[in-house]
Design a protein around this motif. Structure first.
Motif, PDB file in Angstrom:
ATOM      1  N   ASP A  90      30.345  34.389  33.045  1.00 17.36           N
ATOM      2  CA  ASP A  90      30.191  35.755  32.544  1.00 17.36           C
ATOM      3  C   ASP A  90      31.280  35.978  31.489  1.00 17.36           C
ATOM      4  OD1 ASP A  90      30.552  38.588  32.190  1.00 17.36           O
ATOM      5  OD2 ASP A  90      29.443  38.913  34.059  1.00 17.36           O
ATOM      6  N   ILE A  91      30.861  36.206  30.240  1.00 17.63           N
ATOM      7  CA  ILE A  91      31.837  36.323  29.146  1.00 17.63           C
ATOM      8  C   ILE A  91      32.727  37.551  29.287  1.00 17.63           C
ATOM      9  CG2 ILE A  91      30.453  34.999  27.508  1.00 17.63           C
ATOM     10  CD1 ILE A  91      29.900  37.829  26.153  1.00 17.63           C
ATOM     11  N   ASP A  92      32.259  38.565  30.003  1.00 16.81           N
ATOM     12  CA  ASP A  92      33.088  39.757  30.199  1.00 16.81           C
ATOM     13  C   ASP A  92      34.187  39.499  31.226  1.00 16.81           C
ATOM     14  OD1 ASP A  92      31.680  41.291  28.325  1.00 16.81           O
ATOM     15  OD2 ASP A  92      30.167  41.820  29.812  1.00 16.81           O
ATOM     16  N   LYS A  93      33.913  38.627  32.191  1.00 17.39           N
ATOM     17  CA  LYS A  93      34.907  38.306  33.220  1.00 17.39           C
ATOM     18  C   LYS A  93      35.792  37.131  32.805  1.00 17.39           C
ATOM     19  CE  LYS A  93      32.204  40.069  37.087  1.00 17.39           C
ATOM     20  NZ  LYS A  93      30.778  39.904  37.218  1.00 17.39           N
ATOM     21  N   ASN A  94      35.311  36.311  31.860  1.00 17.78           N
ATOM     22  CA  ASN A  94      36.046  35.116  31.420  1.00 17.78           C
ATOM     23  C   ASN A  94      36.097  35.044  29.903  1.00 17.78           C
ATOM     24  OD1 ASN A  94      36.321  33.695  34.147  1.00 17.78           O
ATOM     25  ND2 ASN A  94      34.128  34.106  34.024  1.00 17.78           N
ATOM     26  N   PRO A  95      36.691  36.070  29.268  1.00 16.22           N
ATOM     27  CA  PRO A  95      36.680  36.097  27.795  1.00 16.22           C
ATOM     28  C   PRO A  95      37.400  34.899  27.186  1.00 16.22           C
ATOM     29  CG  PRO A  95      38.149  37.785  28.681  1.00 16.22           C
ATOM     30  CD  PRO A  95      37.400  37.205  29.842  1.00 16.22           C
ATOM     31  N   GLN A  96      38.414  34.352  27.884  1.00 12.37           N
ATOM     32  CA  GLN A  96      39.155  33.231  27.314  1.00 12.37           C
ATOM     33  C   GLN A  96      38.272  31.980  27.209  1.00 12.37           C
ATOM     34  OE1 GLN A  96      39.538  34.526  30.273  1.00 12.37           O
ATOM     35  NE2 GLN A  96      39.915  32.954  31.795  1.00 12.37           N
ATOM     36  N   ALA A  97      37.403  31.759  28.193  1.00  9.28           N
ATOM     37  CA  ALA A  97      36.493  30.597  28.132  1.00  9.28           C
ATOM     38  C   ALA A  97      35.508  30.773  26.982  1.00  9.28           C
ATOM     39  CB  ALA A  97      35.753  30.426  29.456  1.00  9.28           C
ATOM     40  N   ALA A  98      34.973  31.982  26.832  1.00 12.11           N
ATOM     41  CA  ALA A  98      34.033  32.249  25.739  1.00 12.11           C
ATOM     42  C   ALA A  98      34.722  32.087  24.389  1.00 12.11           C
ATOM     43  CB  ALA A  98      33.453  33.657  25.881  1.00 12.11           C
ATOM     44  N   ALA A  99      35.928  32.613  24.268  1.00 13.03           N
ATOM     45  CA  ALA A  99      36.675  32.523  23.005  1.00 13.03           C
ATOM     46  C   ALA A  99      37.024  31.075  22.671  1.00 13.03           C
ATOM     47  CB  ALA A  99      37.940  33.372  23.083  1.00 13.03           C
ATOM     48  N   ALA A 100      37.366  30.297  23.697  1.00 16.17           N
ATOM     49  CA  ALA A 100      37.771  28.905  23.464  1.00 16.17           C
ATOM     50  C   ALA A 100      36.654  28.093  22.813  1.00 16.17           C
ATOM     51  CB  ALA A 100      38.180  28.257  24.792  1.00 16.17           C
ATOM     52  N   TYR A 101      35.407  28.469  23.078  1.00 18.12           N
ATOM     53  CA  TYR A 101      34.274  27.720  22.521  1.00 18.12           C
ATOM     54  C   TYR A 101      33.500  28.515  21.481  1.00 18.12           C
ATOM     55  CZ  TYR A 101      35.676  24.376  25.881  1.00 18.12           C
ATOM     56  OH  TYR A 101      36.445  23.476  26.563  1.00 18.12           O
ATOM     57  N   GLY A 102      34.104  29.601  20.985  1.00 22.61           N
ATOM     58  CA  GLY A 102      33.501  30.363  19.896  1.00 22.61           C
ATOM     59  C   GLY A 102      32.155  30.971  20.242  1.00 22.61           C
ATOM     60  N   VAL A 103      31.991  31.391  21.500  1.00 19.91           N
ATOM     61  CA  VAL A 103      30.725  32.007  21.909  1.00 19.91           C
ATOM     62  C   VAL A 103      30.683  33.429  21.357  1.00 19.91           C
ATOM     63  CG1 VAL A 103      29.339  32.773  23.878  1.00 19.91           C
ATOM     64  CG2 VAL A 103      30.529  30.561  23.965  1.00 19.91           C
ATOM     65  N   GLN A 104      29.764  33.659  20.418  1.00 21.29           N
ATOM     66  CA  GLN A 104      29.636  34.960  19.752  1.00 21.29           C
ATOM     67  C   GLN A 104      28.470  35.776  20.299  1.00 21.29           C
ATOM     68  OE1 GLN A 104      31.741  36.002  17.171  1.00 21.29           O
ATOM     69  NE2 GLN A 104      32.917  34.170  17.611  1.00 21.29           N
ATOM     70  N   SER A 105      27.443  35.073  20.799  1.00 20.05           N
ATOM     71  CA  SER A 105      26.264  35.773  21.305  1.00 20.05           C
ATOM     72  C   SER A 105      25.864  35.154  22.642  1.00 20.05           C
ATOM     73  CB  SER A 105      25.107  35.668  20.307  1.00 20.05           C
ATOM     74  OG  SER A 105      24.759  34.310  20.110  1.00 20.05           O
ATOM     75  N   VAL A 106      25.166  35.945  23.445  1.00 12.83           N
ATOM     76  CA  VAL A 106      24.709  35.457  24.738  1.00 12.83           C
ATOM     77  C   VAL A 106      23.198  35.631  24.834  1.00 12.83           C
ATOM     78  CG1 VAL A 106      26.850  35.708  26.022  1.00 12.83           C
ATOM     79  CG2 VAL A 106      25.377  37.692  25.777  1.00 12.83           C
TER      80      VAL A 106
END
Length: 100
Positions: free
Chosen positions: A52-68
């Protein structure tokens, strides 16, 4: 999620499909049954985890996840494939088979 645990999950020999998603995301909800079906088809060939990008923003940011949803397949800790949007089961199975 504890620091380091995400990298531990994706570091193994076994390919790991990571589904970056969010509670508020309609297409993410459409991915849930697809990933359940995929799991039943691949068995132990690969792992599937949901982030969940809202609960794990650092994981999403680390891989440049911009959209879900964004799906990333990791092997030995490195991304080997990624795609955003709803992806059909058979296509995901082929991707995993290529990297298994």
């Amino acid at each position: 999620m504890a620091k380091g645990s995400f990298s531990d999950l994706i570091a193994g020999e076994k390919p790991t499909m990571v589904d970056f998603s969010a509670e508020w995301c309609g297409p993410c909800k459409m991915m849930a049954p697809i990933l359940d079906e995929l799991k039943s088809k691949i068995g132990d060939t690969a792992r599937i985890i949901k982030i969940d990008i809202d609960k794990n923003p650092q994981a999403a940011a680390a891989y440049g996840v911009q959209s879900v949803p964004t799906l990333i397949l990791f092997k030995k800790g490195s991304p080997v494939w990624r795609q955003s949007g709803v992806v059909p089961t058979e296509y995901l199975k082929r991707v995993i088979d290529q990297h298994a």
